[in-house]
Design a protein around this motif. Structure first.
Motif, mmCIF file in Angstrom:
data_model
loop_
_atom_site.group_PDB
_atom_site.id
_atom_site.type_symbol
_atom_site.label_atom_id
_atom_site.label_comp_id
_atom_site.label_asym_id
_atom_site.label_seq_id
_atom_site.Cartn_x
_atom_site.Cartn_y
_atom_site.Cartn_z
ATOM 1 N N SER A 18 -6.307 -2.098 -11.375
ATOM 2 C CA SER A 18 -4.878 -1.759 -11.354
ATOM 3 C C SER A 18 -3.961 -2.962 -11.156
ATOM 4 N N TYR A 21 -1.680 -4.307 -14.018
ATOM 5 C CA TYR A 21 -0.641 -3.334 -14.363
ATOM 6 C C TYR A 21 0.420 -3.263 -13.273
ATOM 7 N N MET A 22 0.001 -3.465 -12.030
ATOM 8 C CA MET A 22 0.966 -3.517 -10.929
ATOM 9 C C MET A 22 1.928 -4.683 -11.122
ATOM 10 N N ASP A 100 6.108 0.954 -12.420
ATOM 11 C CA ASP A 100 4.881 0.464 -11.783
ATOM 12 C C ASP A 100 3.799 1.542 -11.767
ATOM 13 N N SER A 101 4.167 2.782 -11.383
ATOM 14 C CA SER A 101 3.175 3.856 -11.298
ATOM 15 C C SER A 101 2.695 4.291 -12.684
ATOM 16 N N VAL A 104 0.066 1.745 -13.612
ATOM 17 C CA VAL A 104 -1.175 1.951 -12.865
ATOM 18 C C VAL A 104 -1.879 3.221 -13.338
ATOM 19 N N THR A 105 -1.131 4.244 -13.722
ATOM 20 C CA THR A 105 -1.733 5.467 -14.257
ATOM 21 C C THR A 105 -2.495 5.155 -15.538
ATOM 22 N N LEU A 108 -5.823 3.356 -14.310
ATOM 23 C CA LEU A 108 -6.815 4.090 -13.521
ATOM 24 C C LEU A 108 -7.161 5.465 -14.087
ATOM 25 N N PHE A 206 0.230 1.152 -1.329
ATOM 26 C CA PHE A 206 -0.689 1.032 -2.454
ATOM 27 C C PHE A 206 -2.071 0.595 -1.984
ATOM 28 N N THR A 251 2.961 5.132 -6.700
ATOM 29 C CA THR A 251 1.924 4.144 -6.999
ATOM 30 C C THR A 251 0.686 4.351 -6.133
ATOM 31 N N THR A 254 -1.719 7.283 -7.090
ATOM 32 C CA THR A 254 -2.486 7.180 -8.334
ATOM 33 C C THR A 254 -3.965 6.882 -8.118
ATOM 34 N N PRO A 255 -4.339 5.859 -7.321
ATOM 35 C CA PRO A 255 -5.780 5.637 -7.117
ATOM 36 C C PRO A 255 -6.477 6.788 -6.429
#
Length: 370
Positions: A18, A21-22, A100-101, A104-105, A108, A206, A251, A254-255
């Motif tokens: 991630s 992408y962050m 940002d999210s 990350v989506t 991940l 995060f 954000t 997401t993980p």
């Protein structure tokens, strides 16, 4: 020790996947801050109309603010004359997603969820805003045009210390009369904000989400998820109950969602968590009551819950029709160990350890803060 090593290894994989992408998301956030005026949102949300709901929902989608960081910005546009419906829509679409999210989506989960997530946030904001607009009509108020609002305000701030005569309130030298900020000055200001204030606001949560994802990967088995969350309706209800009072930004959620999907959670339930978690928490709801009133706060909750459930079923149907499996990128452990992923993760750690937060810095690009 073996379990700890496994948790750290899985958390590191998630972080490396991630991190690029962050960084990209923070860069885009800096561009938004640099080139979109702080009062841009407020100037478009004053009228009680469906157009203001549409604008509020759209404006909120790319802005990377958490459920508490959005509160002062929402209070500001409300004071400037934004309607209850538009303020509600902004309060929902802003924390539920952001550049940002979304990035990350993509990393991940998968590109489809990266598309469905902001679309779902937009629809939730529109539906709930219209619900408030219809059932709790606004009292017409005058827009305070000379009271600019910080679109990316992180939290209420204390009164600034006295500035030098003609200064901008941050202790910096005042710009020359009539001087306009250059493109480079705006970029520097935007990146200072994005990798300072914004990074400070989001990064801690995060990293917590990344560690939780590591725990889930090690301790939660597919059989366990199938036994307790195998029914999609039950899974969505559990995600709603867990996500509503929990403070988790878009954000950071997401993980956690990605790790559960990897273990067998249906994508609709993951979306419910991604929508309800960032948009609601016990602390924020009391502030929202002060901004919108008790009735609107109840409608706010109802709108998010009902919309999340319906959109969860819709997302499951989309994945079923396309034949895709959510989270296909999450299992690519080797991808997390690429050179770019490793370097990006180290950059994130470097920003935590050595980065200079922007709190208290001047938000005026024409201010010569150096």
């Amino acid at each position: 020790m073996v379990l700890l090593e496994q948790i750290l290894a899985e958390s590191w994989n998630v972080l490396c996947l991630s991190a690029p992408y962050m960084l990209f998301g923070f860069f885009i956030a800096g561009l938004l801050k640099a080139f979109i005026p702080d009062d841009f949102v407020a100037r478009h949300l004053g009228k009680e109309s469906k157009a203001s709901l549409l604008k509020a929902s759209l404006f909120g989608v790319p802005i990377p603010l958490c459920s508490c960081g959005v509160l002062p910005a929402a209070a500001g546009i409300r004071k400037q004359g934004a309607s209850k419906g538009a303020t509600t829509a902004f309060l929902i679409s802003t924390p539920e997603t952001g550049v940002d999210s979304i990035a990350v989506t993509w990393a991940l989960l998968d590109p489809l969820m990266a598309l469905l997530r902001p679309v779902s946030a937009f629809l939730t904001a529109m539906v709930t805003g219209q619900l408030v607009r219809t059932l709790d009509p606004d009292i017409k108020q005058e827009v305070k045009k000379n009271a600019p609002v910080e679109m990316f305000a992180m939290a209420p701030v204390a009164a600034p210390t006295a500035a030098p005569s003609g200064g901008c309130g941050c202790g910096c030298a005042a710009p020359a009369p009539g001087k306009k900020a250059t493109i480079m000055e705006r970029l520097r200001m935007g990146m200072r904000f994005s990798f300072g204030d914004l990074f400070t606001d989001i990064s801690g949560w995060f990293f917590v989400g990344v560690v939780i994802a590591g725990f889930i990967t090690v301790f939660v088995s597919p059989d366990l998820v199938d036994a307790y969350l195998g029914n999609p309706l039950v899974a969505m209800f559990v995600m709603l109950i867990v996500g509503t009072p929990l403070y988790v930004c878009a954000t950071a959620s997401t993980p956690i969602a990605a790790a559960l999907v990897l273990k067998g959670l249906n994508p609709g339930a993951a979306l419910v968590f991604l929508l309800a978690g960032p948009a609601t928490n016990a602390a924020a709801l009391s502030v929202i009551t002060g901004i919108l009133g008790k009735k609107s706060m109840v409608l706010y909750l109802i709108g998010i819950m009902v919309s999340s459930f319906l959109l969860g079923f819709a997302v499951d149907a989309v994945y079923s029709m396309t034949g895709l499996s959510a989270g296909w990128q999450t299992g690519a452990e080797e991808a997390g160990r690429t050179l770019i992923g490793t370097l990006s993760a180290l950059v994130l750690f470097g920003l935590v350890l050595f980065g200079r937060g922007g709190h208290g810095s001047c938000s005026d690009p024409a201010c010569e803060c150096g």
